[in-house]
Scaffold this motif. Sequence first.
Motif, mmCIF file in Angstrom:
data_model
loop_
_atom_site.group_PDB
_atom_site.id
_atom_site.type_symbol
_atom_site.label_atom_id
_atom_site.label_comp_id
_atom_site.label_asym_id
_atom_site.label_seq_id
_atom_site.Cartn_x
_atom_site.Cartn_y
_atom_site.Cartn_z
ATOM 1 N N GLU A 104 -7.610 -4.742 -6.895
ATOM 2 C CA GLU A 104 -8.493 -4.007 -5.986
ATOM 3 C C GLU A 104 -8.343 -4.540 -4.552
ATOM 4 O O GLU A 104 -8.258 -3.763 -3.592
ATOM 5 C CB GLU A 104 -9.946 -4.174 -6.496
ATOM 6 N N ILE A 105 -8.285 -5.864 -4.421
ATOM 7 C CA ILE A 105 -8.143 -6.477 -3.086
ATOM 8 C C ILE A 105 -6.822 -6.036 -2.444
ATOM 9 O O ILE A 105 -6.791 -5.577 -1.300
ATOM 10 C CB ILE A 105 -8.210 -8.024 -3.185
ATOM 11 N N ILE A 106 -5.716 -6.153 -3.213
ATOM 12 C CA ILE A 106 -4.404 -5.828 -2.619
ATOM 13 C C ILE A 106 -4.318 -4.336 -2.299
ATOM 14 O O ILE A 106 -3.709 -3.934 -1.305
ATOM 15 C CB ILE A 106 -3.238 -6.270 -3.539
ATOM 16 N N SER A 107 -4.959 -3.511 -3.155
ATOM 17 C CA SER A 107 -4.866 -2.060 -2.909
ATOM 18 C C SER A 107 -5.602 -1.653 -1.633
ATOM 19 O O SER A 107 -5.417 -0.545 -1.138
ATOM 20 C CB SER A 107 -5.387 -1.271 -4.115
ATOM 21 N N ARG A 108 -6.446 -2.559 -1.090
ATOM 22 C CA ARG A 108 -7.115 -2.289 0.198
ATOM 23 C C ARG A 108 -6.525 -3.173 1.297
ATOM 24 O O ARG A 108 -7.111 -3.319 2.353
ATOM 25 C CB ARG A 108 -8.622 -2.579 0.104
ATOM 26 N N SER A 109 -5.372 -3.790 0.998
ATOM 27 C CA SER A 109 -4.768 -4.726 1.965
ATOM 28 C C SER A 109 -3.310 -4.348 2.205
ATOM 29 O O SER A 109 -2.818 -3.359 1.666
ATOM 30 C CB SER A 109 -4.876 -6.163 1.427
ATOM 31 N N SER A 110 -2.628 -5.173 2.984
ATOM 32 C CA SER A 110 -1.286 -4.803 3.437
ATOM 33 C C SER A 110 -0.219 -4.862 2.339
ATOM 34 O O SER A 110 0.891 -4.373 2.538
ATOM 35 C CB SER A 110 -0.891 -5.691 4.623
ATOM 36 N N GLY A 111 -0.537 -5.427 1.183
ATOM 37 C CA GLY A 111 0.455 -5.463 0.095
ATOM 38 C C GLY A 111 0.392 -4.243 -0.803
ATOM 39 O O GLY A 111 1.113 -4.158 -1.797
ATOM 40 N N ARG A 112 -0.463 -3.260 -0.439
ATOM 41 C CA ARG A 112 -0.630 -2.104 -1.331
ATOM 42 C C ARG A 112 0.698 -1.354 -1.523
ATOM 43 O O ARG A 112 1.520 -1.283 -0.619
ATOM 44 C CB ARG A 112 -1.707 -1.156 -0.794
ATOM 45 N N ASN A 113 0.891 -0.820 -2.722
ATOM 46 C CA ASN A 113 2.099 -0.033 -3.014
ATOM 47 C C ASN A 113 1.887 0.789 -4.282
ATOM 48 O O ASN A 113 0.932 0.574 -5.025
ATOM 49 C CB ASN A 113 3.320 -0.962 -3.155
ATOM 50 N N TRP A 114 2.814 1.725 -4.548
ATOM 51 C CA TRP A 114 2.703 2.672 -5.668
ATOM 52 C C TRP A 114 2.625 1.952 -7.025
ATOM 53 O O TRP A 114 1.826 2.321 -7.884
ATOM 54 C CB TRP A 114 3.917 3.613 -5.633
ATOM 55 N N ALA A 115 3.445 0.914 -7.206
ATOM 56 C CA ALA A 115 3.467 0.221 -8.503
ATOM 57 C C ALA A 115 2.099 -0.381 -8.799
ATOM 58 O O ALA A 115 1.596 -0.311 -9.924
ATOM 59 C CB ALA A 115 4.548 -0.870 -8.500
ATOM 60 N N LEU A 116 1.478 -0.951 -7.784
ATOM 61 C CA LEU A 116 0.163 -1.584 -7.953
ATOM 62 C C LEU A 116 -0.928 -0.533 -8.174
ATOM 63 O O LEU A 116 -1.776 -0.672 -9.050
ATOM 64 C CB LEU A 116 -0.176 -2.388 -6.692
#
Length: 313
Positions: A207-219
């Motif tokens: 959830e944190i990464i999906s709202r941060s700069s590491g977000r991507n389709w795989a995640l």
Amino acid sequence: MSVIAFFGLGHMGGPMARRLLRDGHAVIGFDPSATAREAFAAAGGRCAPGPEDAAADAQMVISMLPAAAHVEALYLGGAGEPGLLSLLDAETLVMDCSTTGPAAARRVALAAECLGLDWLDVPVSGGTAGAEAGTLTFMAGGTATALQRARPVLRAMGNNVFHAGEAGAGQTAKLCNNMLLGVLMAATAEALQLGVAHGLDPRVLSEIISRSSGRNWALETYNPWPGVMPGAPASREYRGGFASALMLKDLGLATEAALQSGSATPLGELARNLYALHNAGGRGEQDFSSILELLRGGPPGPASAATAATAAS
Ligand code: NAD
């Protein structure tokens, strides 16, 4: 509405052919796998006993096969067998949606051109969920005229249809996309494993990464950690989806393309090596998000466990 012969009713081809049925086309399927044929029949589809029977009355032929060898064997034949192309009416439009690499696509395109047939390589992106929902992205290589004929049928299976260029160009676009996807999946699994090893909850970290700069389709749409995303292959023991063996094939095709153009693809090559190790560990049939198991040191996959048992007996 058209009569369409559909070759390859597997994880992707099965739902794609069902979308065409739903769109009102007469679809005649062919697949050597009884399981695939039965699933298509259960959805109201009709299967032919052989490739020639499937294509007999077809105005369009679509294929969704594992790799280049299957596609070339079907269309070009070999070992004394005629290829399907030589049996088709000259008005037939032929579309191969498999991921084969540009060289194989150009070989089949040339044979089709010699016979006066319209041909497109139209590999897809969007996964099995996109195939079920009819939201795939198609990347076409071939003439604008052939693509114009194909467009209404492609739109029944997908949201986006791009003309990448001449024959083989769709495959080149697909290799670039899948090389990036292989890197993203391995990197996403690595980041989640690191966080969990330090006590983080994989759901909270995702959830944190999906709202941060590491977000991507795989995640965000295909999370590799079991249980984080109920619909993802990771939450059903990596069954279905996109096989690790097919990801390894695509990364190998990207390596070939890089060698041909003298391009540096160090991250793609690293991902290819990770998937080669992963497949050697017996997980080739599992979805490609199972690369997480390699990174978190999980037990060997079913194939290597079976090999070990055979060796021990
Ligand atoms: P799959 O193995 O589930 O399906 C392939 C099917 O082709 C199988 O049912 C097999 O029996 C059948 N087949 C083999 N030879 C045949 C022949 N001569 N005639 C008719 N059928 C034949 O594979 P898949 O996951 O559906 O992938 C198909 C292609 O799509 C591959 O090239 C793959 O790289 C690509 N792709 C897959 C995904 C995905 O998420 N699974 C996404 C995009 C692209």
